[in-house]
Design an enzyme around this catalytic site. Structure first.
Site, mmCIF file in Angstrom:
data_model
loop_
_atom_site.group_PDB
_atom_site.id
_atom_site.type_symbol
_atom_site.label_atom_id
_atom_site.label_comp_id
_atom_site.label_asym_id
_atom_site.label_seq_id
_atom_site.Cartn_x
_atom_site.Cartn_y
_atom_site.Cartn_z
ATOM 1 N N GLU A 1 77.880 34.341 72.435
ATOM 2 C CA GLU A 1 77.114 34.240 73.366
ATOM 3 C C GLU A 1 77.644 33.480 74.639
ATOM 4 O O GLU A 1 78.384 32.697 74.520
ATOM 5 C CB GLU A 1 75.941 33.270 72.997
ATOM 6 C CG GLU A 1 74.881 32.887 73.975
ATOM 7 C CD GLU A 1 73.537 32.353 73.374
ATOM 8 O OE1 GLU A 1 73.207 32.687 72.356
ATOM 9 O OE2 GLU A 1 73.151 31.611 74.370
ATOM 10 N N ASP B 1 72.150 32.804 62.404
ATOM 11 C CA ASP B 1 71.589 32.789 63.557
ATOM 12 C C ASP B 1 72.241 31.768 64.235
ATOM 13 O O ASP B 1 71.989 30.607 63.502
ATOM 14 C CB ASP B 1 70.066 32.998 63.471
ATOM 15 C CG ASP B 1 69.556 32.962 65.088
ATOM 16 O OD1 ASP B 1 70.093 33.510 65.966
ATOM 17 O OD2 ASP B 1 68.159 32.503 65.209
ATOM 18 N N HIS C 1 67.991 36.942 72.698
ATOM 19 C CA HIS C 1 67.409 35.978 72.130
ATOM 20 C C HIS C 1 66.073 35.478 72.607
ATOM 21 O O HIS C 1 65.578 35.919 74.023
ATOM 22 C CB HIS C 1 68.361 34.507 72.082
ATOM 23 C CG HIS C 1 69.394 34.702 70.994
ATOM 24 N ND1 HIS C 1 69.448 34.048 69.767
ATOM 25 C CD2 HIS C 1 70.421 35.346 71.160
ATOM 26 C CE1 HIS C 1 70.590 34.102 69.264
ATOM 27 N NE2 HIS C 1 70.997 35.156 69.982
ATOM 28 N N GLY C 2 65.257 34.662 72.213
ATOM 29 C CA GLY C 2 63.976 33.955 72.637
ATOM 30 C C GLY C 2 63.177 35.131 73.222
ATOM 31 O O GLY C 2 62.801 34.995 74.284
HETATM 32 P P1 13P Z 1 61.740 32.860 69.751
HETATM 33 O O1 13P Z 1 61.561 31.484 69.938
HETATM 34 O O2 13P Z 1 61.209 33.505 71.417
HETATM 35 O O3 13P Z 1 61.068 33.694 68.943
HETATM 36 O O4 13P Z 1 63.339 33.474 69.808
HETATM 37 C C1 13P Z 1 64.104 33.530 68.640
HETATM 38 C C2 13P Z 1 65.554 33.557 68.611
HETATM 39 O O5 13P Z 1 66.144 33.760 69.551
HETATM 40 C C3 13P Z 1 66.109 33.388 67.389
HETATM 41 O O6 13P Z 1 67.735 33.207 67.717
HETATM 42 O O1 G3H Z 2 66.711 30.322 67.967
HETATM 43 C C1 G3H Z 2 66.351 29.581 66.980
HETATM 44 C C2 G3H Z 2 65.361 30.194 65.883
HETATM 45 O O2 G3H Z 2 64.078 30.163 66.305
HETATM 46 C C3 G3H Z 2 65.368 29.319 64.607
HETATM 47 O O3 G3H Z 2 65.079 27.775 64.856
HETATM 48 O O4 G3H Z 2 66.823 26.388 64.326
HETATM 49 O O5 G3H Z 2 64.364 25.793 63.806
HETATM 50 O O6 G3H Z 2 65.214 27.373 62.351
HETATM 51 P P1 G3H Z 2 65.354 26.852 63.693
HETATM 52 ZN ZN ZN Z 3 68.295 32.444 69.471
#
Ligand code: 13P
Ligand code: G3H
Ligand code: ZN
Length: 338
Positions: free
Chosen positions: A153, A101, A240-241
């Site tokens: 992205e 990710d 995402h998000g």
């Molecule tokens: P959230 O913070 O909304 O759970 O999004 C996670 C995400 O996009 C990880 O790549």
């Molecule tokens: O998009 C981000 C994910 O929530 C991962 O977050 O970099 O704190 O592990 P992190």
């Molecule tokens: Zn993300």
């Protein structure tokens, strides 16, 4: 050179077939982040029990936290656990992808490909367009040699995470998507239509309040999503998000000594609506963090004498299982699609 591990030898799959089926079927494959064993166990349990395909998602911070060498075995262990659980319950085996990710460099993506990941994201969205194209194409060329799928992205999400930060949201420009997809050769595209990372996705002044005083955020930009889909019909789109930041979890945290303020997420109805289009991967991390923290805080308040980690991590794991099952069944539509 260190020994290379191919994801197929770990029993994992890439995302190509998962996405083709999801786009056709009008649902999204869950992409759940994990950092530790309890989160991984919860994801696998919930996805086997709901018969959902799943993408196990690891950020670069998570990879460091969990240990990159151990991770390969965790991926393999997840597959083995899934097989044993499916056999025991008389259920079908489910497809599992292991995904990087928000990879930010070619070297990180390459290292993940070389150590058994079946899918990688290269997030060049904060770079100028031409640099994003160059970096993404470089990762695609490498990853495809090993049949590893790649997510790119376009557009920048707002929100602040440990290793992922962008002050402002810049929605994806629909006029760029065809060019980006054809020049880079990516397998899926993450877009920005108003979601963001973390538990404070909008400022209070961007929201209205309902009769109970709960924040109601502005709606996602479905107009941009439709415009993108028109230009690249059927191409796999990623959101995402997408955590909903449930008020019950936030309340449970705060009632048990926490101090979360002004939390607000994306209403689940909007995520559900998005999955009925070409959105075929939905990323959820914060909701898991919130439920896990809520369950642990509650346990510590009610049973302050406990000090065996299984006593408080057990209920936290169960809270995660319940949440992931709910997402698969009621939000993403992935239940029964394994
Ligand atoms: P959230 O913070 O909304 O759970 O999004 C996670 C995400 O996009 C990880 O790549
Ligand atoms: O998009 C981000 C994910 O929530 C991962 O977050 O970099 O704190 O592990 P992190
Ligand atoms: Zn993300």
């Amino acid at each position: 050179m260190a020994e290379r591990t191919h994801y197929k030898d770990l029993g994992l799959v890439n995302t190509r077939e998962m996405f083709a089926r999801a786009v056709k079927g009008g649902y999204a494959v869950p992409a759940y982040n994990f950092n530790n064993m309890e989160q991984l166990q919860a994801i696998i349990t919930a996805c086997v029990e709901t018969q959902s395909p799943v993408i196990l998602q690891v950020s670069s911070g998570a990879r460091k936290y969990a240990n990159q060498t151990l991770l390969k075995y965790l991926g393999q262990g997840a597959v083995e656990m899934m097989k044993a659980m499916a056999a025991e319950k008389g259920l079908r085996e489910i497809p599992i992808a292991l995904h990087l990710d928000h990879g930010d460099t070619f070297e990180l993506a390459q290292s993940c490909v070389d150590t058994g990941f079946s899918s990688v994201m290269i997030d060049g969205s904060h770079h100028p367009y031409e640099e994003n194209v160059r970096l993404t194409k470089q990762v695609v060329e490498y990853a495809h040699r090993f049949d590893v799928t790649v997510e790119g992205e376009l557009g920048v999400l707002a929100g602040i995470e440990d290793d992922v930060s962008a002050e402002k949201s810049h929605y994806t420009k629909p006029e760029e998507v065809e060019d980006f997809v054809s020049k880079t050769g990516v397998d899926s595209l993450a877009i920005s239509i108003g979601t963001s990372h973390g538990a404070n996705k909008f400022k209070p002044e961007q929201c209205t309040r309902n009769k109970d005083g709960i924040f109601i955020p502005p709606p996602l930009r479905f107009d941009i999503l439709r415009e993108i889909e028109k230009r690249i019909p059927g191409f796999p789109i990623v959101l995402h998000g997408s955590s909903s930041v449930p008020v019950e979890a936030v309340r449970m945290i705060n009632e048990n000594g926490g101090a979360l303020k002004d939390s607000v997420g994306i209403p689940e109805e909007q995520i559900r609506e998005a999955t009925q289009s070409a959105v075929c991967k939905v990323n959820i991390d914060s909701d898991g963090r919130l439920w896990m923290t809520a369950a642990i805080r509650k346990h510590f308040r009610e049973k302050p004498a406990d000090f065996d980690p299984r006593k408080y991590l057990g209920p936290a794991r169960q809270a995660l299982i319940d949440m992931y099952k709910h997402k698969n069944e009621n939000v993403l539509g992935s239940a029964g699609k394994a």
